[in-house]
Design a protein around this motif. Structure first.
Motif, PDB file in Angstrom:
ATOM      1  N   ASN A 120      12.486  41.413 -60.391  1.00 21.54           N
ATOM      2  CA  ASN A 120      11.145  40.820 -60.419  1.00 21.54           C
ATOM      3  C   ASN A 120      11.100  39.604 -61.345  1.00 21.54           C
ATOM      4  O   ASN A 120      10.459  38.593 -61.035  1.00 21.54           O
ATOM      5  CB  ASN A 120      10.111  41.853 -60.870  1.00 21.54           C
ATOM      6  N   ARG A 121      11.776  39.706 -62.466  1.00 19.86           N
ATOM      7  CA  ARG A 121      11.799  38.589 -63.413  1.00 19.86           C
ATOM      8  C   ARG A 121      12.425  37.349 -62.788  1.00 19.86           C
ATOM      9  O   ARG A 121      11.875  36.243 -62.879  1.00 19.86           O
ATOM     10  CB  ARG A 121      12.587  38.991 -64.660  1.00 19.86           C
ATOM     11  N   GLU A 122      13.565  37.527 -62.136  1.00 15.18           N
ATOM     12  CA  GLU A 122      14.236  36.375 -61.530  1.00 15.18           C
ATOM     13  C   GLU A 122      13.497  35.867 -60.306  1.00 15.18           C
ATOM     14  O   GLU A 122      13.470  34.659 -60.044  1.00 15.18           O
ATOM     15  CB  GLU A 122      15.680  36.750 -61.161  1.00 15.18           C
ATOM     16  N   SER A 123      12.870  36.761 -59.551  1.00 15.36           N
ATOM     17  CA  SER A 123      12.089  36.351 -58.392  1.00 15.36           C
ATOM     18  C   SER A 123      10.880  35.521 -58.820  1.00 15.36           C
ATOM     19  O   SER A 123      10.535  34.527 -58.173  1.00 15.36           O
ATOM     20  CB  SER A 123      11.639  37.585 -57.602  1.00 15.36           C
ATOM     21  N   GLN A 124      10.258  35.919 -59.922  1.00 14.35           N
ATOM     22  CA  GLN A 124       9.138  35.138 -60.459  1.00 14.35           C
ATOM     23  C   GLN A 124       9.616  33.772 -60.934  1.00 14.35           C
ATOM     24  O   GLN A 124       8.961  32.751 -60.707  1.00 14.35           O
ATOM     25  CB  GLN A 124       8.471  35.897 -61.611  1.00 14.35           C
ATOM     26  N   ARG A 125      10.763  33.736 -61.577  1.00 15.76           N
ATOM     27  CA  ARG A 125      11.296  32.467 -62.093  1.00 15.76           C
ATOM     28  C   ARG A 125      11.642  31.509 -60.959  1.00 15.76           C
ATOM     29  O   ARG A 125      11.341  30.313 -61.032  1.00 15.76           O
ATOM     30  CB  ARG A 125      12.550  32.743 -62.935  1.00 15.76           C
ATOM     31  N   LEU A 126      12.247  32.032 -59.907  1.00 20.33           N
ATOM     32  CA  LEU A 126      12.718  31.170 -58.822  1.00 20.33           C
ATOM     33  C   LEU A 126      11.669  30.903 -57.750  1.00 20.33           C
ATOM     34  O   LEU A 126      11.571  29.778 -57.236  1.00 20.33           O
ATOM     35  CB  LEU A 126      13.952  31.806 -58.169  1.00 20.33           C
ATOM     36  N   PHE A 127      10.876  31.941 -57.408  1.00 20.85           N
ATOM     37  CA  PHE A 127      10.009  31.821 -56.235  1.00 20.85           C
ATOM     38  C   PHE A 127       8.545  32.165 -56.502  1.00 20.85           C
ATOM     39  O   PHE A 127       7.725  32.137 -55.579  1.00 20.85           O
ATOM     40  CB  PHE A 127      10.541  32.712 -55.109  1.00 20.85           C
ATOM     41  N   LYS A 128       8.211  32.540 -57.738  1.00 18.58           N
ATOM     42  CA  LYS A 128       6.820  32.800 -58.134  1.00 18.58           C
ATOM     43  C   LYS A 128       6.205  34.019 -57.430  1.00 18.58           C
ATOM     44  O   LYS A 128       5.001  34.052 -57.159  1.00 18.58           O
ATOM     45  CB  LYS A 128       5.926  31.574 -57.894  1.00 18.58           C
ATOM     46  N   TYR A 129       6.998  35.020 -57.145  1.00 15.88           N
ATOM     47  CA  TYR A 129       6.448  36.277 -56.635  1.00 15.88           C
ATOM     48  C   TYR A 129       7.353  37.429 -57.069  1.00 15.88           C
ATOM     49  O   TYR A 129       8.504  37.223 -57.450  1.00 15.88           O
ATOM     50  CB  TYR A 129       6.293  36.261 -55.110  1.00 15.88           C
ATOM     51  N   ASP A 130       6.802  38.658 -57.020  1.00 15.62           N
ATOM     52  CA  ASP A 130       7.562  39.844 -57.395  1.00 15.62           C
ATOM     53  C   ASP A 130       8.470  40.284 -56.246  1.00 15.62           C
ATOM     54  O   ASP A 130       8.011  40.431 -55.097  1.00 15.62           O
ATOM     55  CB  ASP A 130       6.629  40.999 -57.762  1.00 15.62           C
ATOM     56  N   TYR A 131       9.710  40.518 -56.559  1.00 16.02           N
ATOM     57  CA  TYR A 131      10.700  40.973 -55.576  1.00 16.02           C
ATOM     58  C   TYR A 131      10.246  42.271 -54.916  1.00 16.02           C
ATOM     59  O   TYR A 131      10.251  42.393 -53.683  1.00 16.02           O
ATOM     60  CB  TYR A 131      12.042  41.161 -56.276  1.00 16.02           C
ATOM     61  N   THR A 132       9.861  43.252 -55.727  1.00 13.94           N
ATOM     62  CA  THR A 132       9.527  44.579 -55.197  1.00 13.94           C
ATOM     63  C   THR A 132       8.286  44.544 -54.306  1.00 13.94           C
ATOM     64  O   THR A 132       8.234  45.217 -53.279  1.00 13.94           O
ATOM     65  CB  THR A 132       9.309  45.584 -56.333  1.00 13.94           C
ATOM     66  N   MET A 133       7.283  43.752 -54.694  1.00 21.16           N
ATOM     67  CA  MET A 133       6.041  43.702 -53.929  1.00 21.16           C
ATOM     68  C   MET A 133       6.269  43.070 -52.555  1.00 21.16           C
ATOM     69  O   MET A 133       5.840  43.605 -51.527  1.00 21.16           O
ATOM     70  CB  MET A 133       4.980  42.906 -54.690  1.00 21.16           C
ATOM     71  N   VAL A 134       6.976  41.933 -52.533  1.00 26.54           N
ATOM     72  CA  VAL A 134       7.220  41.242 -51.266  1.00 26.54           C
ATOM     73  C   VAL A 134       8.145  42.064 -50.371  1.00 26.54           C
ATOM     74  O   VAL A 134       7.950  42.143 -49.155  1.00 26.54           O
ATOM     75  CB  VAL A 134       7.810  39.836 -51.532  1.00 26.54           C
ATOM     76  N   LYS A 135       9.150  42.687 -50.955  1.00 24.73           N
ATOM     77  CA  LYS A 135      10.056  43.523 -50.171  1.00 24.73           C
ATOM     78  C   LYS A 135       9.291  44.677 -49.512  1.00 24.73           C
ATOM     79  O   LYS A 135       9.530  45.001 -48.335  1.00 24.73           O
ATOM     80  CB  LYS A 135      11.167  44.082 -51.068  1.00 24.73           C
ATOM     81  N   LYS A 136       8.363  45.275 -50.238  1.00 23.39           N
ATOM     82  CA  LYS A 136       7.555  46.365 -49.685  1.00 23.39           C
ATOM     83  C   LYS A 136       6.673  45.872 -48.552  1.00 23.39           C
ATOM     84  O   LYS A 136       6.528  46.546 -47.523  1.00 23.39           O
ATOM     85  CB  LYS A 136       6.703  46.990 -50.790  1.00 23.39           C
ATOM     86  N   GLU A 137       6.077  44.680 -48.714  1.00 22.36           N
ATOM     87  CA  GLU A 137       5.224  44.117 -47.663  1.00 22.36           C
ATOM     88  C   GLU A 137       6.020  43.877 -46.380  1.00 22.36           C
ATOM     89  O   GLU A 137       5.530  44.130 -45.275  1.00 22.36           O
ATOM     90  CB  GLU A 137       4.602  42.802 -48.142  1.00 22.36           C
ATOM     91  N   ILE A 138       7.254  43.406 -46.533  1.00 21.39           N
ATOM     92  CA  ILE A 138       8.104  43.174 -45.360  1.00 21.39           C
ATOM     93  C   ILE A 138       8.464  44.492 -44.685  1.00 21.39           C
ATOM     94  O   ILE A 138       8.408  44.622 -43.461  1.00 21.39           O
ATOM     95  CB  ILE A 138       9.379  42.406 -45.768  1.00 21.39           C
ATOM     96  N   GLN A 139       8.822  45.499 -45.476  1.00 26.65           N
ATOM     97  CA  GLN A 139       9.203  46.801 -44.922  1.00 26.65           C
ATOM     98  C   GLN A 139       8.045  47.464 -44.184  1.00 26.65           C
ATOM     99  O   GLN A 139       8.241  48.144 -43.180  1.00 26.65           O
ATOM    100  CB  GLN A 139       9.717  47.712 -46.036  1.00 26.65           C
ATOM    101  N   GLU A 140       6.820  47.261 -44.690  1.00 26.28           N
ATOM    102  CA  GLU A 140       5.644  47.886 -44.079  1.00 26.28           C
ATOM    103  C   GLU A 140       5.014  47.025 -42.989  1.00 26.28           C
ATOM    104  O   GLU A 140       4.035  47.440 -42.359  1.00 26.28           O
ATOM    105  CB  GLU A 140       4.613  48.211 -45.163  1.00 26.28           C
ATOM    106  N   GLY A 141       5.554  45.819 -42.785  1.00 28.70           N
ATOM    107  CA  GLY A 141       5.037  44.940 -41.738  1.00 28.70           C
ATOM    108  C   GLY A 141       3.766  44.218 -42.098  1.00 28.70           C
ATOM    109  O   GLY A 141       3.027  43.764 -41.215  1.00 28.70           O
ATOM    110  N   HIS A 142       3.481  44.077 -43.404  1.00 27.15           N
ATOM    111  CA  HIS A 142       2.252  43.415 -43.848  1.00 27.15           C
ATOM    112  C   HIS A 142       2.481  41.983 -44.327  1.00 27.15           C
ATOM    113  O   HIS A 142       1.528  41.301 -44.699  1.00 27.15           O
ATOM    114  CB  HIS A 142       1.595  44.207 -44.991  1.00 27.15           C
TER     115      HIS A 142
END
Length: 204
Positions: free
Chosen positions: A150-172
């Motif tokens: 999450n720290r590196e995802s915020q630094r590079l892309f300005k979002y949480d790795y875990t949150m976005v990964k969950k949204e993709i897995q759930e189709g949201h």
């Protein structure tokens, strides 16, 4: 006075109706798929891969459910922080020859892991230890990896790795799917999950 007869109900088609209903529910019902824990398991009849001692964090669970980190008894609540510090140590020397972690924020101790790509967490458990203790340990280790990703995802892309990964897995997820998947893979490569139940042989 004539005797009235009760009307009969034709039940000849009830079996067909029940069969059609059964087919309908089988087709329309969604069944949740259980997801296991992705881990590297030992392969029989193989030679243990030698790993430099400082790049191995050994965690053992005994029969009583006590946790030992590098042979030192440790409360379960402290393991996530220990694992985070170990993975993020970045102790490799910046000599232009060997791999060096430019994004690590650890203490860069020469006695701990060189890079996240070499930091191996080796788990061993007594064969009679409780399964819930093993799962509790896995959860603590997952916290460590998720925090770093999450720290590196915020630094590079300005979002949480875990949150976005969950949204993709759930189709949201509503962004650029292919681009985001590539970004998640990049973050994952920065902190690859190296947890194994196989024996890690330390180099002398």
């Amino acid at each position: 006075m004539s005797k009235r007869t009760a009307p009969e109900v034709n039940a000849g088609s009830m079996a067909d109706i029940a069969f059609l209903l059964l087919i309908f529910f089988l087709v329309t019902t969604t069944i949740d798929k259980d997801k296991g824990i992705v881990r590297y398991l030992p392969i029989t009849d193989t030679v243990p891969i030698p790993v430099n001692e400082r790049n191995i964090l050994i965690i053992h669970i005994n029969i009583e459910g006590d946790f030992f980190v590098n042979e030192k008894i440790t409360p379960i609540g402290e393991i996530s922080k220990i694992a985070t510090d170990f993975i993020d140590n970045g102790g490799a020397i910046n000599d232009g020859k060997n791999p060096y972690c430019t994004y690590c924020k650890g203490k860069r101790s020469p006695t701990s892991s060189d890079t996240p790509q070499e930091a191996v967490i080796a788990i061993s458990a007594h064969r009679k230890s409780a399964y819930k203790d093993y799962i509790a340990l896995q959860n603590e280790l997952a916290k460590a990896y998720n925090k770093l990703r999450n720290r590196e995802s915020q630094r590079l892309f300005k979002y949480d790795y875990t949150m976005v990964k969950k949204e993709i897995q759930e189709g949201h997820f509503k962004g650029n799917l292919e681009k985001t998947k590539t970004q998640l893979k990049e973050v994952k490569n920065l902190y690859p999950l190296l947890i194994t139940d196989a024996e890690a042989k330390k180099q002398e």
